[in-house]
Scaffold this motif. Structure first.
Motif, PDB file in Angstrom:
ATOM      1  N   ARG A  29      31.639  55.619  46.569  1.00  0.00           N
ATOM      2  CA  ARG A  29      31.013  54.626  45.683  1.00  0.00           C
ATOM      3  C   ARG A  29      32.060  53.951  44.801  1.00  0.00           C
ATOM      4  N   GLU A  30      33.046  54.728  44.322  1.00  0.00           N
ATOM      5  CA  GLU A  30      34.122  54.149  43.512  1.00  0.00           C
ATOM      6  C   GLU A  30      34.942  53.146  44.333  1.00  0.00           C
ATOM      7  N   GLN A  31      35.204  53.491  45.593  1.00  0.00           N
ATOM      8  CA  GLN A  31      35.951  52.582  46.458  1.00  0.00           C
ATOM      9  C   GLN A  31      35.184  51.274  46.674  1.00  0.00           C
ATOM     10  N   GLU A  32      33.901  51.382  46.899  1.00  0.00           N
ATOM     11  CA  GLU A  32      33.087  50.174  47.098  1.00  0.00           C
ATOM     12  C   GLU A  32      33.057  49.323  45.824  1.00  0.00           C
ATOM     13  N   ALA A  33      32.954  49.980  44.667  1.00  0.00           N
ATOM     14  CA  ALA A  33      32.955  49.243  43.402  1.00  0.00           C
ATOM     15  C   ALA A  33      34.310  48.563  43.189  1.00  0.00           C
ATOM     16  N   MET A  34      35.391  49.242  43.516  1.00  0.00           N
ATOM     17  CA  MET A  34      36.716  48.643  43.380  1.00  0.00           C
ATOM     18  C   MET A  34      36.895  47.472  44.340  1.00  0.00           C
ATOM     19  N   LYS A  35      36.351  47.605  45.542  1.00  0.00           N
ATOM     20  CA  LYS A  35      36.443  46.517  46.512  1.00  0.00           C
ATOM     21  C   LYS A  35      35.671  45.298  46.015  1.00  0.00           C
ATOM     22  N   ARG A  36      34.506  45.504  45.433  1.00  0.00           N
ATOM     23  CA  ARG A  36      33.749  44.385  44.873  1.00  0.00           C
ATOM     24  C   ARG A  36      34.508  43.722  43.735  1.00  0.00           C
ATOM     25  N   ASP A  37      35.099  44.546  42.854  1.00  0.00           N
ATOM     26  CA  ASP A  37      35.902  43.989  41.750  1.00  0.00           C
ATOM     27  C   ASP A  37      37.111  43.216  42.277  1.00  0.00           C
ATOM     28  N   LEU A  38      37.759  43.743  43.294  1.00  0.00           N
ATOM     29  CA  LEU A  38      38.910  43.064  43.879  1.00  0.00           C
ATOM     30  C   LEU A  38      38.512  41.719  44.476  1.00  0.00           C
ATOM     31  N   ASP A  39      37.408  41.699  45.208  1.00  0.00           N
ATOM     32  CA  ASP A  39      36.936  40.434  45.787  1.00  0.00           C
ATOM     33  C   ASP A  39      36.576  39.428  44.688  1.00  0.00           C
ATOM     34  N   LYS A  40      35.940  39.920  43.624  1.00  0.00           N
ATOM     35  CA  LYS A  40      35.587  39.046  42.506  1.00  0.00           C
ATOM     36  C   LYS A  40      36.839  38.492  41.838  1.00  0.00           C
ATOM     37  N   ASN A  41      37.850  39.335  41.624  1.00  0.00           N
ATOM     38  CA  ASN A  41      39.097  38.887  41.001  1.00  0.00           C
ATOM     39  C   ASN A  41      39.846  37.903  41.892  1.00  0.00           C
ATOM     40  N   LYS A  42      39.811  38.129  43.203  1.00  0.00           N
ATOM     41  CA  LYS A  42      40.454  37.186  44.116  1.00  0.00           C
ATOM     42  C   LYS A  42      39.775  35.822  44.053  1.00  0.00           C
ATOM     43  N   ALA A  43      38.462  35.815  43.987  1.00  0.00           N
ATOM     44  CA  ALA A  43      37.729  34.548  43.891  1.00  0.00           C
ATOM     45  C   ALA A  43      38.044  33.842  42.568  1.00  0.00           C
ATOM     46  N   GLU A  44      38.112  34.593  41.471  1.00  0.00           N
ATOM     47  CA  GLU A  44      38.453  34.002  40.172  1.00  0.00           C
ATOM     48  C   GLU A  44      39.871  33.442  40.180  1.00  0.00           C
ATOM     49  N   LEU A  45      40.805  34.153  40.793  1.00  0.00           N
ATOM     50  CA  LEU A  45      42.187  33.689  40.875  1.00  0.00           C
ATOM     51  C   LEU A  45      42.275  32.402  41.694  1.00  0.00           C
ATOM     52  N   GLU A  46      41.565  32.341  42.793  1.00  0.00           N
ATOM     53  CA  GLU A  46      41.569  31.126  43.618  1.00  0.00           C
ATOM     54  C   GLU A  46      40.968  29.944  42.857  1.00  0.00           C
ATOM     55  N   GLU A  47      39.901  30.199  42.094  1.00  0.00           N
ATOM     56  CA  GLU A  47      39.293  29.146  41.275  1.00  0.00           C
ATOM     57  C   GLU A  47      40.269  28.677  40.195  1.00  0.00           C
ATOM     58  N   TYR A  48      40.983  29.621  39.584  1.00  0.00           N
ATOM     59  CA  TYR A  48      41.971  29.280  38.564  1.00  0.00           C
ATOM     60  C   TYR A  48      43.088  28.431  39.164  1.00  0.00           C
ATOM     61  N   ARG A  49      43.535  28.792  40.359  1.00  0.00           N
ATOM     62  CA  ARG A  49      44.589  28.011  41.018  1.00  0.00           C
ATOM     63  C   ARG A  49      44.109  26.587  41.303  1.00  0.00           C
ATOM     64  N   LYS A  50      42.887  26.443  41.739  1.00  0.00           N
ATOM     65  CA  LYS A  50      42.341  25.104  41.992  1.00  0.00           C
ATOM     66  C   LYS A  50      42.280  24.292  40.697  1.00  0.00           C
ATOM     67  N   LEU A  52      44.185  24.700  38.099  1.00  0.00           N
ATOM     68  CA  LEU A  52      45.564  24.425  37.710  1.00  0.00           C
ATOM     69  C   LEU A  52      46.126  23.236  38.494  1.00  0.00           C
ATOM     70  N   VAL A  53      45.870  23.193  39.786  1.00  0.00           N
ATOM     71  CA  VAL A  53      46.331  22.074  40.608  1.00  0.00           C
ATOM     72  C   VAL A  53      45.673  20.780  40.145  1.00  0.00           C
ATOM     73  N   SER A  54      44.383  20.848  39.867  1.00  0.00           N
ATOM     74  CA  SER A  54      43.658  19.675  39.386  1.00  0.00           C
ATOM     75  C   SER A  54      44.216  19.217  38.029  1.00  0.00           C
ATOM     76  N   HIS A  55      44.511  20.156  37.160  1.00  0.00           N
ATOM     77  CA  HIS A  55      45.058  19.829  35.844  1.00  0.00           C
ATOM     78  C   HIS A  55      46.399  19.106  35.972  1.00  0.00           C
ATOM     79  N   PHE A  56      47.295  19.634  36.794  1.00  0.00           N
ATOM     80  CA  PHE A  56      48.606  19.014  36.931  1.00  0.00           C
ATOM     81  C   PHE A  56      48.528  17.674  37.643  1.00  0.00           C
TER      82      PHE A  56
END
Length: 134
Positions: A29-50, A52-56
């Motif tokens: 269960r901890e592994q599944e929760a960590m995987k969900r958090d990792l996927d969520k963080n990856k999506a947030e990072l990709e959104e942040y990069r987009k 940032l590109v738009s800002h510049f």
């Protein structure tokens, strides 16, 4: 026949045991929760990069507009200073850098070429000894 019942019981026990371990494991269960958090963080990072590109991209557009406006203002001031103060020497004029017509029509800044490290013709420094005239 007892062996058959024992094998069936063993198989059913293994299946039930595997399900119990699978559903009851806290590490899983901890592994599944960590995987969900990792996927969520990856999506947030990709959104942040987009973002940032738009800002510049927007910042570059604004800076380009500002450079064009500054160039137009400088052209206006240089033209006005030469028209309003025709007798003023070039060194006393604060807008002494004059734009050529090609530069004034062009929105791009003038191209500054680096100096060449060679001359167009020979300098005569390395002439053969018999051709030298003193």
């Amino acid at each position: 026949m007892i062996w058959v019942y024992a094998l069936i019981g063993l198989a059913v026990g293994l299946i039930i045991g595997a399900l119990a371990v699978r559903l009851g494991s806290s590490k899983l269960r901890e592994q599944e929760a960590m995987k969900r958090d990792l996927d969520k963080n990856k999506a947030e990072l990709e959104e942040y990069r987009k973002e940032l590109v738009s800002h510049f991209a927007r910042s570059a557009e604004l800076l380009d507009n500002m450079a064009k406006d500054y160039r137009q203002l400088y052209q206006h001031m240089a033209k006005s200073s030469s028209e309003l103060m025709p007798g003023l020497p070039a060194q006393d004029n604060p807008f002494n850098y004059r734009l050529t017509e090609a530069e004034a029509d062009n929105d791009q800044p003038p191209v500054k070429l680096p100096p060449r490290d060679y001359s167009d013709g020979s300098s005569g420094l390395f002439r053969p000894a018999e051709n030298k005239e003193n």
